[in-house]
Scaffold this motif. Structure first.
Motif, PDB file in Angstrom:
ATOM      1  N   TYR A  96      37.517  37.690  38.299  1.00  0.00           N
ATOM      2  CA  TYR A  96      36.766  38.786  37.695  1.00  0.00           C
ATOM      3  C   TYR A  96      37.319  40.085  38.229  1.00  0.00           C
ATOM      4  O   TYR A  96      37.459  40.251  39.442  1.00  0.00           O
ATOM      5  N   ASP A  97      37.690  41.003  37.351  1.00  0.00           N
ATOM      6  CA  ASP A  97      38.253  42.283  37.761  1.00  0.00           C
ATOM      7  C   ASP A  97      37.113  43.297  37.870  1.00  0.00           C
ATOM      8  O   ASP A  97      36.580  43.762  36.868  1.00  0.00           O
ATOM      9  N   THR A 100      37.544  46.924  36.104  1.00  0.00           N
ATOM     10  CA  THR A 100      37.346  47.044  34.658  1.00  0.00           C
ATOM     11  C   THR A 100      36.171  46.212  34.167  1.00  0.00           C
ATOM     12  O   THR A 100      35.862  46.229  32.986  1.00  0.00           O
ATOM     13  N   GLY A 102      36.010  43.090  33.724  1.00  0.00           N
ATOM     14  CA  GLY A 102      36.493  42.107  32.754  1.00  0.00           C
ATOM     15  C   GLY A 102      36.847  40.799  33.425  1.00  0.00           C
ATOM     16  O   GLY A 102      37.131  40.746  34.617  1.00  0.00           O
ATOM     17  N   LEU A 104      39.464  37.861  33.791  1.00  0.00           N
ATOM     18  CA  LEU A 104      40.891  37.666  33.614  1.00  0.00           C
ATOM     19  C   LEU A 104      41.224  36.196  33.390  1.00  0.00           C
ATOM     20  O   LEU A 104      40.695  35.320  34.070  1.00  0.00           O
ATOM     21  N   HIS A 135      48.707  37.542  30.781  1.00  0.00           N
ATOM     22  CA  HIS A 135      47.341  37.845  31.193  1.00  0.00           C
ATOM     23  C   HIS A 135      46.522  38.210  29.968  1.00  0.00           C
ATOM     24  O   HIS A 135      47.005  38.872  29.055  1.00  0.00           O
ATOM     25  N   GLU A 137      42.562  39.669  29.291  1.00  0.00           N
ATOM     26  CA  GLU A 137      41.338  40.149  29.914  1.00  0.00           C
ATOM     27  C   GLU A 137      40.272  40.334  28.839  1.00  0.00           C
ATOM     28  O   GLU A 137      40.497  41.023  27.838  1.00  0.00           O
ATOM     29  N   THR A 139      37.244  42.229  27.976  1.00  0.00           N
ATOM     30  CA  THR A 139      36.592  43.437  28.478  1.00  0.00           C
ATOM     31  C   THR A 139      35.213  43.652  27.875  1.00  0.00           C
ATOM     32  O   THR A 139      34.421  44.422  28.418  1.00  0.00           O
ATOM     33  N   ALA A 148      39.392  41.935  23.732  1.00  0.00           N
ATOM     34  CA  ALA A 148      40.288  41.364  24.736  1.00  0.00           C
ATOM     35  C   ALA A 148      41.544  42.225  24.797  1.00  0.00           C
ATOM     36  O   ALA A 148      41.922  42.862  23.811  1.00  0.00           O
ATOM     37  N   SER A 151      48.618  41.382  28.073  1.00  0.00           N
ATOM     38  CA  SER A 151      49.423  41.954  29.150  1.00  0.00           C
ATOM     39  C   SER A 151      49.873  43.375  28.840  1.00  0.00           C
ATOM     40  O   SER A 151      50.036  44.186  29.741  1.00  0.00           O
TER      41      SER A 151
END
Length: 163
Positions: A96-97, A100, A102, A104, A135, A137, A139, A148, A151
Motif C-alpha cells: 500500500y502506497d 498516494t 493507492g 500497488l 507496476h 496502482e 488509486t 488505475a 508504470s
C-alpha cells in the motif's frame, strides 16, 4: 466486467474509437451517439466492417482477483462469427502506497487467447520478452469506477458495465 473510458487522444485510442460502435465511447454524452449527417464514414471503415467488427473493449476481473482479462469482443465475416481476443495478465499485490493512498500491484502479461466460444479457442505463443512485469496502482475504486495507473503514470479509467 468493466468498460474502458476512452479519454486519451493517442493514435491507438483513436483507432479503437473508430472501430467501436459509436454508442460505446459516448458514455454520458447523448449528443455524440449519432454521427451528424454531414459526416460520412471513411471508405476503409465500410470495407473493414465486412470482415471485422469490434463490438467492445472491457476488463474482466476473476473472483480470485489475481487474474485479469482485457477483452476485445468482435465479430468476423459479415458479423456472423463472434470472437474474443483476450489478453491475460496476472496480478500480485505488493504493498500500500501511503503517499498516494493507492494499492500497488505487479502485473505480468501471461498470454493471448482467441476464443470462438466458451470452450473453443487457441492460446497464442508469446515471446519471452513480452512476458514482463509492470507496476499497476489502483488509486480509486468504488462500486462503479476504477482509476488505475500503469508504470508510465497515465490513468486508466473504467466504469462498471451494466450486464
Amino acid at each position: 466486467r468493466w468498460n474502458f473510458v476512452l479519454s486519451k487522444d493517442d493514435l491507438g485510442t483513436q483507432l479503437i474509437k473508430e472501430l467501436l460502435p459509436p454508442d460505446y465511447h459516448s458514455i454520458g454524452n447523448d449528443d455524440e451517439k449519432t454521427m451528424p449527417s454531414s459526416q460520412s464514414s471513411p471508405p476503409w471503415k465500410s470495407l473493414l466492417s465486412t470482415a471485422y467488427q469490434l463490438q467492445g473493449l472491457y476488463m474482466r476481473i476473476h473472483d480470485e482477483q489475481s487474474q485479469v482479462e482485457i477483452v476485445l469482443s468482435s465479430k468476423l465475416f459479415f458479423g456472423k462469427v463472434p470472437v474474443e481476443i483476450v489478453f491475460c495478465t496476472s496480478l500480485l499485490a505488493t504493498n500500500y502506497d501511503e503517499e498516494t493512498a493507492g494499492l500497488l500491484f505487479l502485473e505480468k502479461f501471461e498470454d493471448v487467447e482467441i476464443r470462438f466460444g466458451p470452450s473453443n479457442g487457441w492460446t497464442l505463443p508469446i515471446p519471452s520478452n513480452w512476458q514482463r512485469f509492470r507496476h499497476l496502482e489502483i488509486t480509486y475504486l468504488d462500486d462503479e469506477v476504477v482509476v488505475a495507473r500503469g508504470s508510465g503514470g497515465d490513468p486508466h479509467i473504467l466504469v462498471r458495465a451494466a450486464v
